[in-house]
Scaffold this motif. Structure first.
Motif, PDB file in Angstrom:
ATOM      1  N   GLY A  31       0.813  -1.215   0.000  1.00  0.00           N
ATOM      2  CA  GLY A  31       0.000   0.000   0.000  1.00  0.00           C
ATOM      3  C   GLY A  31       0.843   1.261   0.000  1.00  0.00           C
ATOM      4  O   GLY A  31       0.484   2.267  -0.612  1.00  0.00           O
ATOM      5  N   ALA A  32       1.996   1.207   0.683  1.00  0.00           N
ATOM      6  CA  ALA A  32       2.868   2.383   0.745  1.00  0.00           C
ATOM      7  C   ALA A  32       3.704   2.551  -0.516  1.00  0.00           C
ATOM      8  O   ALA A  32       3.936   3.667  -0.978  1.00  0.00           O
ATOM      9  CB  ALA A  32       3.783   2.281   1.971  1.00  0.00           C
ATOM     10  N   VAL A  33       4.168   1.425  -1.089  1.00  0.00           N
ATOM     11  CA  VAL A  33       5.093   1.503  -2.229  1.00  0.00           C
ATOM     12  C   VAL A  33       4.358   1.735  -3.549  1.00  0.00           C
ATOM     13  O   VAL A  33       4.825   2.493  -4.407  1.00  0.00           O
ATOM     14  CB  VAL A  33       5.956   0.230  -2.300  1.00  0.00           C
ATOM     15  CG1 VAL A  33       6.816   0.230  -3.556  1.00  0.00           C
ATOM     16  CG2 VAL A  33       6.834   0.127  -1.064  1.00  0.00           C
ATOM     17  N   GLY A  54      19.578   6.008 -13.881  1.00  0.00           N
ATOM     18  CA  GLY A  54      18.170   5.643 -13.915  1.00  0.00           C
ATOM     19  C   GLY A  54      17.701   5.153 -12.553  1.00  0.00           C
ATOM     20  O   GLY A  54      16.609   5.493 -12.088  1.00  0.00           O
ATOM     21  N   GLY A  55      18.550   4.349 -11.884  1.00  0.00           N
ATOM     22  CA  GLY A  55      18.222   3.892 -10.543  1.00  0.00           C
ATOM     23  C   GLY A  55      18.144   5.022  -9.550  1.00  0.00           C
ATOM     24  O   GLY A  55      17.296   5.015  -8.643  1.00  0.00           O
ATOM     25  N   SER A  56      19.013   6.018  -9.710  1.00  0.00           N
ATOM     26  CA  SER A  56      19.003   7.172  -8.804  1.00  0.00           C
ATOM     27  C   SER A  56      17.688   7.927  -8.881  1.00  0.00           C
ATOM     28  O   SER A  56      17.223   8.499  -7.880  1.00  0.00           O
ATOM     29  CB  SER A  56      20.159   8.121  -9.160  1.00  0.00           C
ATOM     30  OG  SER A  56      21.397   7.449  -9.103  1.00  0.00           O
ATOM     31  N   ILE A  57      17.072   7.949 -10.066  1.00  0.00           N
ATOM     32  CA  ILE A  57      15.805   8.658 -10.236  1.00  0.00           C
ATOM     33  C   ILE A  57      14.617   7.767  -9.893  1.00  0.00           C
ATOM     34  O   ILE A  57      13.676   8.180  -9.216  1.00  0.00           O
ATOM     35  CB  ILE A  57      15.662   9.163 -11.691  1.00  0.00           C
ATOM     36  CG1 ILE A  57      16.796  10.130 -12.000  1.00  0.00           C
ATOM     37  CG2 ILE A  57      14.325   9.870 -11.890  1.00  0.00           C
ATOM     38  CD1 ILE A  57      16.899  11.304 -11.077  1.00  0.00           C
ATOM     39  N   ILE A  58      14.665   6.518 -10.322  1.00  0.00           N
ATOM     40  CA  ILE A  58      13.533   5.612 -10.081  1.00  0.00           C
ATOM     41  C   ILE A  58      13.420   5.263  -8.607  1.00  0.00           C
ATOM     42  O   ILE A  58      12.398   4.720  -8.152  1.00  0.00           O
ATOM     43  CB  ILE A  58      13.678   4.335 -10.933  1.00  0.00           C
ATOM     44  CG1 ILE A  58      12.311   3.715 -11.248  1.00  0.00           C
ATOM     45  CG2 ILE A  58      14.571   3.307 -10.263  1.00  0.00           C
ATOM     46  CD1 ILE A  58      11.455   4.550 -12.148  1.00  0.00           C
ATOM     47  N   PHE A  59      14.448   5.571  -7.824  1.00  0.00           N
ATOM     48  CA  PHE A  59      14.404   5.343  -6.374  1.00  0.00           C
ATOM     49  C   PHE A  59      13.146   5.956  -5.774  1.00  0.00           C
ATOM     50  O   PHE A  59      12.598   5.442  -4.795  1.00  0.00           O
ATOM     51  CB  PHE A  59      15.641   5.973  -5.728  1.00  0.00           C
ATOM     52  CG  PHE A  59      15.955   5.421  -4.371  1.00  0.00           C
ATOM     53  CD1 PHE A  59      16.814   4.345  -4.245  1.00  0.00           C
ATOM     54  CD2 PHE A  59      15.400   5.956  -3.234  1.00  0.00           C
ATOM     55  CE1 PHE A  59      17.103   3.816  -2.997  1.00  0.00           C
ATOM     56  CE2 PHE A  59      15.676   5.435  -1.983  1.00  0.00           C
ATOM     57  CZ  PHE A  59      16.535   4.358  -1.870  1.00  0.00           C
ATOM     58  N   PHE A  60      12.685   7.040  -6.371  1.00  0.00           N
ATOM     59  CA  PHE A  60      11.491   7.737  -5.887  1.00  0.00           C
ATOM     60  C   PHE A  60      10.288   6.803  -5.786  1.00  0.00           C
ATOM     61  O   PHE A  60       9.443   6.952  -4.895  1.00  0.00           O
ATOM     62  CB  PHE A  60      11.181   8.895  -6.849  1.00  0.00           C
ATOM     63  CG  PHE A  60       9.958   9.672  -6.497  1.00  0.00           C
ATOM     64  CD1 PHE A  60       8.719   9.345  -7.037  1.00  0.00           C
ATOM     65  CD2 PHE A  60      10.016  10.743  -5.630  1.00  0.00           C
ATOM     66  CE1 PHE A  60       7.580  10.047  -6.718  1.00  0.00           C
ATOM     67  CE2 PHE A  60       8.889  11.470  -5.300  1.00  0.00           C
ATOM     68  CZ  PHE A  60       7.664  11.111  -5.858  1.00  0.00           C
ATOM     69  N   THR A  61      10.197   5.826  -6.686  1.00  0.00           N
ATOM     70  CA  THR A  61       9.023   4.963  -6.699  1.00  0.00           C
ATOM     71  C   THR A  61       8.924   4.086  -5.456  1.00  0.00           C
ATOM     72  O   THR A  61       7.844   3.584  -5.135  1.00  0.00           O
ATOM     73  CB  THR A  61       9.033   4.042  -7.937  1.00  0.00           C
ATOM     74  OG1 THR A  61      10.188   3.193  -7.875  1.00  0.00           O
ATOM     75  CG2 THR A  61       9.064   4.844  -9.213  1.00  0.00           C
ATOM     76  N   TYR A  62      10.051   3.895  -4.759  1.00  0.00           N
ATOM     77  CA  TYR A  62      10.034   3.020  -3.582  1.00  0.00           C
ATOM     78  C   TYR A  62       9.916   3.797  -2.272  1.00  0.00           C
ATOM     79  O   TYR A  62       9.925   3.193  -1.203  1.00  0.00           O
ATOM     80  CB  TYR A  62      11.302   2.159  -3.547  1.00  0.00           C
ATOM     81  CG  TYR A  62      11.285   1.027  -4.542  1.00  0.00           C
ATOM     82  CD1 TYR A  62      10.608  -0.156  -4.269  1.00  0.00           C
ATOM     83  CD2 TYR A  62      11.937   1.138  -5.759  1.00  0.00           C
ATOM     84  CE1 TYR A  62      10.586  -1.201  -5.180  1.00  0.00           C
ATOM     85  CE2 TYR A  62      11.932   0.102  -6.680  1.00  0.00           C
ATOM     86  CZ  TYR A  62      11.257  -1.071  -6.386  1.00  0.00           C
ATOM     87  OH  TYR A  62      11.241  -2.099  -7.291  1.00  0.00           O
ATOM     88  N   ILE A  63       9.843   5.123  -2.352  1.00  0.00           N
ATOM     89  CA  ILE A  63       9.688   5.902  -1.117  1.00  0.00           C
ATOM     90  C   ILE A  63       8.406   5.446  -0.429  1.00  0.00           C
ATOM     91  O   ILE A  63       7.337   5.442  -1.005  1.00  0.00           O
ATOM     92  CB  ILE A  63       9.646   7.411  -1.424  1.00  0.00           C
ATOM     93  CG1 ILE A  63      11.011   7.880  -1.928  1.00  0.00           C
ATOM     94  CG2 ILE A  63       9.232   8.203  -0.195  1.00  0.00           C
ATOM     95  CD1 ILE A  63      11.067   9.327  -2.332  1.00  0.00           C
TER      96      ILE A  63
END
Length: 506
Positions: A21-23, A250-259
């Motif tokens: 639910g959070a991710v 790309g990983g540095s930016i997509i990290f946002f999706t796992y906040i």
């Protein structure tokens, strides 16, 4: 003491549901385009070059390289880093007899200065996250209006700063790169609407949250299932257009999706068997979400050329829009509507949760005398930290109207990664300083996992542009100046207050 302990009711299934639910939020609908395509500027510049690229090659680039189709590899890399950090969060959370954020944990275990740094960093993390989400929401709202045939003036639905300018679907230039007269009104208004709701108070029920999560997952599954039949394999070549540099950035930016995945670890006190259930909950959450995210990435990069997603705040729905005009693509016109509603609901829930979190960090730091007392004042009727909530709203809303999604995502990610570094370092320090302290959960492998978490988070941070590092350092310096000139003189640990307290005891 029993009256201060939470009831131990959560098992691995409940923890996994909480984590999903959070991710499953708005990140996969918004920042994935910036991670895939990167950022492109007219000229090469050191400040726009990722730090690691410059350290290795000593050459300036014309922007951050994108991962291209290899974004799926970036997503798996980030999930692995999050798993390591999540275990570190779980150990810290299990040491503190109250529920709370990383600020609470560090204040109780590592002291005031470290707590100030992480609190100041969390303000940037929450603010950057919600600025990014608000810009993404605005892009999806504009897309929804377009679905109904409505086209507001570009001046009031696009950021004032556009590093690569703005083009329509046909490639015609609307704005040149740089600043222009305008303001992203939808981004500002959604933040203000959420702020009003939070000031008046909000009680989120489990049922409402479950419905939100279900709708977000439906939107993702609809995109995957209907989009898969329109994939063009030629779009996957080359798979690594910018090599491992592109995968890292790309990983540095997509990290946002796992906040938000760390919400599993903050429930450590309520686990029936934390040593077993926490790792299962964290890893199961990340595996399920990673499978969904990789599927979105594979379909998206197979639908349209990866280069076409530069600075696109709504890449998923815009890909569906482009394909719906092609022969045989009419069904995607309705899929796009489903994805739009699911994504927008997901963004609203994300905005609510993280705007709530930001104002509560301000409230907690004010209550600890690190920020002015007015931020911890509670509204007499609504019983919420109204002023802190309003200030947080404007701090998010105004930049959300001015800046593009790539710039804002960079700030959010560097703030989050730095917080993860501090948490992982905290675990290592406390293993040395306080080895006998009770831990409901202990990260296995001694210092190896926390140390690896630190190294990988720092590696992902180096995938961000030098200008982002400069802005982050400036933010931290401003915070330290405030702490040493103002905050440290007001807290109970200050020399003056300590003397006063000792005098009172005598």
């Amino acid at each position: 003491m029993p009256e201060h302990c939470l009831k131990k009711t959560l098992g691995p299934v409940s923890l996994t549901a909480l984590g999903i639910g959070a991710v499953i939020g708005s990140g996969i609908f918004t920042v994935i385009g910036s991670a895939i395509a990167g950022e492109k500027f007219d000229t090469s510049s050191i400040i726009n070059t990722p730090l690691l690229d410059y350290l290795l090659h000593h050459t300036a680039l014309s922007g951050r390289p994108g991962a291209g189709p290899a974004i799926a590899v970036s997503i798996v890399l980030v999930a692995f880093v999050c798993a390591l950090t999540g275990l570190c969060y779980a150990e810290l959370a299990s040491m503190i007899p109250i529920a709370g954020s990383a600020y609470t944990y560090t204040y109780a275990t590592l002291g005031e200065l470290v707590a100030w740094i992480i609190g100041w960093d969390l303000i940037l993390e929450y603010a950057g996250s919600n600025m990014t989400v608000s810009v993404g929401f605005a892009a999806h709202l504009v897309d929804l209006l377009d679905w109904f045939g409505l086209h507001p003036p570009a001046t009031w639905i696009s950021p004032a700063y556009l590093p690569i300018g703005l083009q329509d679907l046909q490639g015609n230039t609307i704005y040149n790169p740089g600043w222009h007269f305008g303001f992203n009104i939808p981004a500002f208004l959604i933040v203000m609407l959420v702020t009003v709701v939070l000031v008046r108070g909000i009680r989120e029920s489990a049922e409402a949250n479950n419905i939100m999560v279900l709708l977000k997952i439906v939107a993702i599954l609809a995109f995957i299932s209907f989009g898969a039949s329109f994939i063009k394999p030629s779009h996957y070549h080359p798979y690594y257009p910018n090599g491992w540099s592109g995968v890292l950035t790309g990983g540095s930016i997509i990290f946002f999706t796992y906040i938000g995945f760390d919400s599993v670890s903050t429930a450590a006190e309520e686990c029936r068997r934390p040593q077993r259930d926490l790792p299962i909950g964290i890893i199961a959450t990340l595996i399920i979400c990673t499978i969904l995210y990789v599927a979105v990435a594979v379909v998206l990069t197979g639908l349209v050329p990866w280069q076409s997603m530069v600075d696109d705040a709504a890449p998923v729905v815009n890909a569906l829009k482009k394909l719906s005009h092609e022969p045989g693509g009419h069904s995607l016109h309705w899929v796009r509507l489903v994805v739009l509603f699911g994504a927008m609901l997901g963004m609203i829930s994300s905005l609510l949760v993280y705007q709530l979190g930001q104002s509560r960090v301000w409230f907690a730091m004010s209550r600890d005398k690190l920020l002015p007392d007015l931020f911890s004042r509670v509204h007499p009727r609504f019983r919420t930290p109204a002023l802190a909530t309003w200030v947080a709203g404007f701090v998010v809303g105004i930049p959300g109207g001015l800046f593009d999604i790539g710039t804002l995502a960079d700030l959010s990610n560097i703030g989050t990664l730095f917080a993860f570094v501090l948490v992982s370092v905290g675990v290592i320090i406390l293993r040395v300083k306080d080895p006998d302290r009770r831990r409901g959960f202990r990260v296995p492998g001694g210092p190896i996992i926390p140390g690896l978490s630190v190294l990988l988070c720092l590696l992902l941070m180096t995938g961000l542009p030098i200008i982002t590092w400069a802005r982050f350092v400036i933010w931290l310096v401003i915070g330290l100046v405030i702490y040493f000139t103002y905050s440290r003189h007001r807290t109970e640990f200050s020399p003056k207050n300590a003397i006063d307290g000792n005098a009172g005891k005598r």
